[in-house]
Design a protein around this motif. Structure first.
Motif, PDB file in Angstrom:
ATOM      1  N   THR A  67      -4.026  16.982  22.010  1.00 49.60           N
ATOM      2  CA  THR A  67      -4.927  16.045  21.338  1.00 49.60           C
ATOM      3  C   THR A  67      -6.334  16.100  21.907  1.00 49.60           C
ATOM      4  O   THR A  67      -7.314  16.191  21.156  1.00 49.60           O
ATOM      5  N   LEU A  68      -6.473  16.052  23.224  1.00 50.93           N
ATOM      6  CA  LEU A  68      -7.807  16.070  23.824  1.00 50.93           C
ATOM      7  C   LEU A  68      -8.517  17.389  23.539  1.00 50.93           C
ATOM      8  O   LEU A  68      -9.730  17.423  23.351  1.00 50.93           O
ATOM      9  N   ASP A  69      -7.767  18.486  23.470  1.00 47.04           N
ATOM     10  CA  ASP A  69      -8.373  19.766  23.101  1.00 47.04           C
ATOM     11  C   ASP A  69      -8.900  19.723  21.668  1.00 47.04           C
ATOM     12  O   ASP A  69      -9.970  20.258  21.376  1.00 47.04           O
ATOM     13  N   ALA A  70      -8.149  19.101  20.769  1.00 47.59           N
ATOM     14  CA  ALA A  70      -8.609  18.968  19.383  1.00 47.59           C
ATOM     15  C   ALA A  70      -9.870  18.115  19.322  1.00 47.59           C
ATOM     16  O   ALA A  70     -10.810  18.427  18.582  1.00 47.59           O
ATOM     17  N   ILE A  71      -9.912  17.044  20.109  1.00 52.41           N
ATOM     18  CA  ILE A  71     -11.114  16.198  20.155  1.00 52.41           C
ATOM     19  C   ILE A  71     -12.299  17.009  20.679  1.00 52.41           C
ATOM     20  O   ILE A  71     -13.404  16.935  20.140  1.00 52.41           O
ATOM     21  N   ARG A  72     -12.074  17.803  21.703  1.00 55.23           N
ATOM     22  CA  ARG A  72     -13.151  18.611  22.292  1.00 55.23           C
ATOM     23  C   ARG A  72     -13.577  19.775  21.396  1.00 55.23           C
ATOM     24  O   ARG A  72     -14.705  20.253  21.492  1.00 55.23           O
ATOM     25  N   ALA A  73     -12.673  20.245  20.545  1.00 55.66           N
ATOM     26  CA  ALA A  73     -12.971  21.393  19.679  1.00 55.66           C
ATOM     27  C   ALA A  73     -13.549  20.982  18.326  1.00 55.66           C
ATOM     28  O   ALA A  73     -14.221  21.773  17.676  1.00 55.66           O
ATOM     29  N   ARG A  74     -13.307  19.769  17.907  1.00 56.17           N
ATOM     30  CA  ARG A  74     -13.761  19.330  16.599  1.00 56.17           C
ATOM     31  C   ARG A  74     -15.275  19.351  16.517  1.00 56.17           C
ATOM     32  O   ARG A  74     -15.967  18.922  17.418  1.00 56.17           O
ATOM     33  N   ARG A  75     -15.774  19.911  15.456  1.00 61.37           N
ATOM     34  CA  ARG A  75     -17.207  19.915  15.190  1.00 61.37           C
ATOM     35  C   ARG A  75     -17.393  19.923  13.693  1.00 61.37           C
ATOM     36  O   ARG A  75     -16.468  20.227  12.940  1.00 61.37           O
ATOM     37  N   ASN A  76     -18.579  19.557  13.250  1.00 62.97           N
ATOM     38  CA  ASN A  76     -18.855  19.597  11.822  1.00 62.97           C
ATOM     39  C   ASN A  76     -19.023  21.047  11.392  1.00 62.97           C
ATOM     40  O   ASN A  76     -19.860  21.762  11.935  1.00 62.97           O
ATOM     41  N   VAL A  77     -18.211  21.459  10.453  1.00 60.23           N
ATOM     42  CA  VAL A  77     -18.257  22.816   9.923  1.00 60.23           C
ATOM     43  C   VAL A  77     -18.818  22.726   8.512  1.00 60.23           C
ATOM     44  O   VAL A  77     -18.328  21.955   7.684  1.00 60.23           O
ATOM     45  N   ARG A  78     -19.847  23.511   8.254  1.00 61.73           N
ATOM     46  CA  ARG A  78     -20.470  23.490   6.937  1.00 61.73           C
ATOM     47  C   ARG A  78     -20.512  24.879   6.287  1.00 61.73           C
ATOM     48  O   ARG A  78     -20.933  25.018   5.160  1.00 61.73           O
ATOM     49  N   ASP A  79     -20.070  25.895   7.022  1.00 60.72           N
ATOM     50  CA  ASP A  79     -19.959  27.250   6.477  1.00 60.72           C
ATOM     51  C   ASP A  79     -18.517  27.698   6.653  1.00 60.72           C
ATOM     52  O   ASP A  79     -17.989  27.680   7.768  1.00 60.72           O
ATOM     53  N   TYR A  80     -17.933  28.107   5.540  1.00 60.22           N
ATOM     54  CA  TYR A  80     -16.506  28.406   5.516  1.00 60.22           C
ATOM     55  C   TYR A  80     -16.242  29.832   5.039  1.00 60.22           C
ATOM     56  O   TYR A  80     -17.037  30.404   4.297  1.00 60.22           O
ATOM     57  N   THR A  81     -15.101  30.378   5.455  1.00 61.67           N
ATOM     58  CA  THR A  81     -14.662  31.660   4.913  1.00 61.67           C
ATOM     59  C   THR A  81     -14.162  31.417   3.490  1.00 61.67           C
ATOM     60  O   THR A  81     -14.019  30.277   3.048  1.00 61.67           O
ATOM     61  N   ALA A  82     -13.851  32.496   2.798  1.00 59.39           N
ATOM     62  CA  ALA A  82     -13.325  32.389   1.430  1.00 59.39           C
ATOM     63  C   ALA A  82     -11.813  32.136   1.423  1.00 59.39           C
ATOM     64  O   ALA A  82     -11.225  31.967   0.353  1.00 59.39           O
ATOM     65  N   ASP A  83     -11.198  32.091   2.598  1.00 59.90           N
ATOM     66  CA  ASP A  83      -9.744  31.915   2.673  1.00 59.90           C
ATOM     67  C   ASP A  83      -9.328  30.531   2.186  1.00 59.90           C
ATOM     68  O   ASP A  83      -9.914  29.526   2.600  1.00 59.90           O
ATOM     69  N   PRO A  84      -8.295  30.468   1.341  1.00 63.85           N
ATOM     70  CA  PRO A  84      -7.813  29.157   0.903  1.00 63.85           C
ATOM     71  C   PRO A  84      -7.060  28.442   2.020  1.00 63.85           C
ATOM     72  O   PRO A  84      -6.555  29.076   2.951  1.00 63.85           O
ATOM     73  N   VAL A  85      -6.991  27.142   1.927  1.00 69.42           N
ATOM     74  CA  VAL A  85      -6.178  26.324   2.829  1.00 69.42           C
ATOM     75  C   VAL A  85      -4.903  26.000   2.064  1.00 69.42           C
ATOM     76  O   VAL A  85      -4.950  25.573   0.911  1.00 69.42           O
ATOM     77  N   SER A  86      -3.770  26.210   2.692  1.00 73.52           N
ATOM     78  CA  SER A  86      -2.493  26.021   2.002  1.00 73.52           C
ATOM     79  C   SER A  86      -2.286  24.558   1.601  1.00 73.52           C
ATOM     80  O   SER A  86      -2.816  23.639   2.240  1.00 73.52           O
ATOM     81  N   ASP A  87      -1.492  24.370   0.552  1.00 74.28           N
ATOM     82  CA  ASP A  87      -1.153  23.008   0.130  1.00 74.28           C
ATOM     83  C   ASP A  87      -0.448  22.251   1.248  1.00 74.28           C
ATOM     84  O   ASP A  87      -0.666  21.051   1.420  1.00 74.28           O
ATOM     85  N   GLU A  88       0.380  22.961   2.013  1.00 74.04           N
ATOM     86  CA  GLU A  88       1.082  22.332   3.133  1.00 74.04           C
ATOM     87  C   GLU A  88       0.086  21.798   4.164  1.00 74.04           C
ATOM     88  O   GLU A  88       0.213  20.665   4.638  1.00 74.04           O
ATOM     89  N   ASP A  89      -0.923  22.603   4.510  1.00 76.41           N
ATOM     90  CA  ASP A  89      -1.921  22.156   5.484  1.00 76.41           C
ATOM     91  C   ASP A  89      -2.782  21.030   4.917  1.00 76.41           C
ATOM     92  O   ASP A  89      -3.110  20.079   5.628  1.00 76.41           O
ATOM     93  N   LEU A  90      -3.143  21.112   3.637  1.00 77.18           N
ATOM     94  CA  LEU A  90      -3.915  20.023   3.018  1.00 77.18           C
ATOM     95  C   LEU A  90      -3.107  18.725   3.029  1.00 77.18           C
ATOM     96  O   LEU A  90      -3.658  17.646   3.271  1.00 77.18           O
ATOM     97  N   SER A  91      -1.811  18.828   2.796  1.00 73.69           N
ATOM     98  CA  SER A  91      -0.959  17.632   2.843  1.00 73.69           C
ATOM     99  C   SER A  91      -0.875  17.067   4.255  1.00 73.69           C
ATOM    100  O   SER A  91      -0.899  15.848   4.444  1.00 73.69           O
ATOM    101  N   ARG A  92      -0.795  17.944   5.255  1.00 67.55           N
ATOM    102  CA  ARG A  92      -0.770  17.465   6.653  1.00 67.55           C
ATOM    103  C   ARG A  92      -2.060  16.738   7.005  1.00 67.55           C
ATOM    104  O   ARG A  92      -2.052  15.712   7.680  1.00 67.55           O
ATOM    105  N   ILE A  93      -3.179  17.284   6.551  1.00 67.71           N
ATOM    106  CA  ILE A  93      -4.474  16.663   6.819  1.00 67.71           C
ATOM    107  C   ILE A  93      -4.558  15.309   6.122  1.00 67.71           C
ATOM    108  O   ILE A  93      -4.958  14.305   6.734  1.00 67.71           O
ATOM    109  N   ALA A  94      -4.155  15.256   4.857  1.00 71.69           N
ATOM    110  CA  ALA A  94      -4.170  13.986   4.114  1.00 71.69           C
ATOM    111  C   ALA A  94      -3.201  12.975   4.735  1.00 71.69           C
ATOM    112  O   ALA A  94      -3.496  11.776   4.783  1.00 71.69           O
ATOM    113  N   GLU A  95      -2.066  13.459   5.234  1.00 73.85           N
ATOM    114  CA  GLU A  95      -1.112  12.554   5.879  1.00 73.85           C
ATOM    115  C   GLU A  95      -1.731  11.885   7.101  1.00 73.85           C
ATOM    116  O   GLU A  95      -1.474  10.701   7.377  1.00 73.85           O
TER     117      GLU A  95
END
Length: 171
Positions: free
Chosen positions: A3-31
């Motif tokens: 958890t603390l590593d995620a807090i330390r790694a989180r940053r605002n990202v405004r440039d993205y690759t063209a790779d899609p994010v899976s529905d499973e990962d989008l659901s985890r994020i929404a959860e």
């Protein structure tokens, strides 16, 4: 990731690759947003997950600093009922902040970047997302894989010095 590593790694990202994010990962994020704390457990929020390229491009126009939404693999719109009074509005904003941050940390844990945005043109955002007139699209969260560098804990963040910010016992 810890958890603390995620807090330390989180940053605002405004440039993205063209790779899609899976529905499973989008659901985890929404959860993570769904599980966020809220005042009196009211959960005055709804989340709209958007992956359609055309819809993302249109959403990018609802605020002057939302252009990154068009480049994201997905966006999550945070929707809230119109508040009855100032107290309700303050509670809702606090709760939306907690939900947003929970989603950001969950995404970071998955190696997925996020970038938040406000919404200025509420009517357009409502129309694009089919949100009823009784609700506002408060914020957008762009979601996608960082184009520039992976998410790793930042050793020297651009922050005010810790000892200036944290007070012990008194100011």
């Amino acid at each position: 990731m810890e958890t603390l590593d995620a807090i330390r790694a989180r940053r605002n990202v405004r440039d993205y690759t063209a790779d899609p994010v899976s529905d499973e990962d989008l659901s985890r994020i929404a959860e993570a947003g769904w599980r966020a704390p809220s005042a009196s457990n009211r959960q005055h929020w709804d989340f709209v997950v958007v992956t359609d390229r055309g819809q993302l491009a249109e959403l990018a126009t609802v605020w002057q600093s939302a252009s990154h939404i068009a480049r994201a693999a997905a966006a999550i719109a945070l929707v809230v009922p119109r508040p009855a009074d100032d107290r309700q509005a303050a509670l809702d904003q606090y709760d939306l902040g907690q939900a947003t941050y929970a989603m950001m940390l969950a995404a970071t844990d998955l190696g997925i970047g996020t970038g938040h945005s406000s919404v200025g043109d509420h009517d357009k955002a409502r129309a694009l997302l089919g949100v009823p007139a009784t609700h506002d699209v408060a914020y957008l969260l762009g979601v996608g894989y960082p184009a520039d560098r992976p998410l790793r804990p930042v050793a020297r963040p651009n922050r005010r010095p810790f000892d200036e910010v944290v007070h012990r016992g008194r100011w």
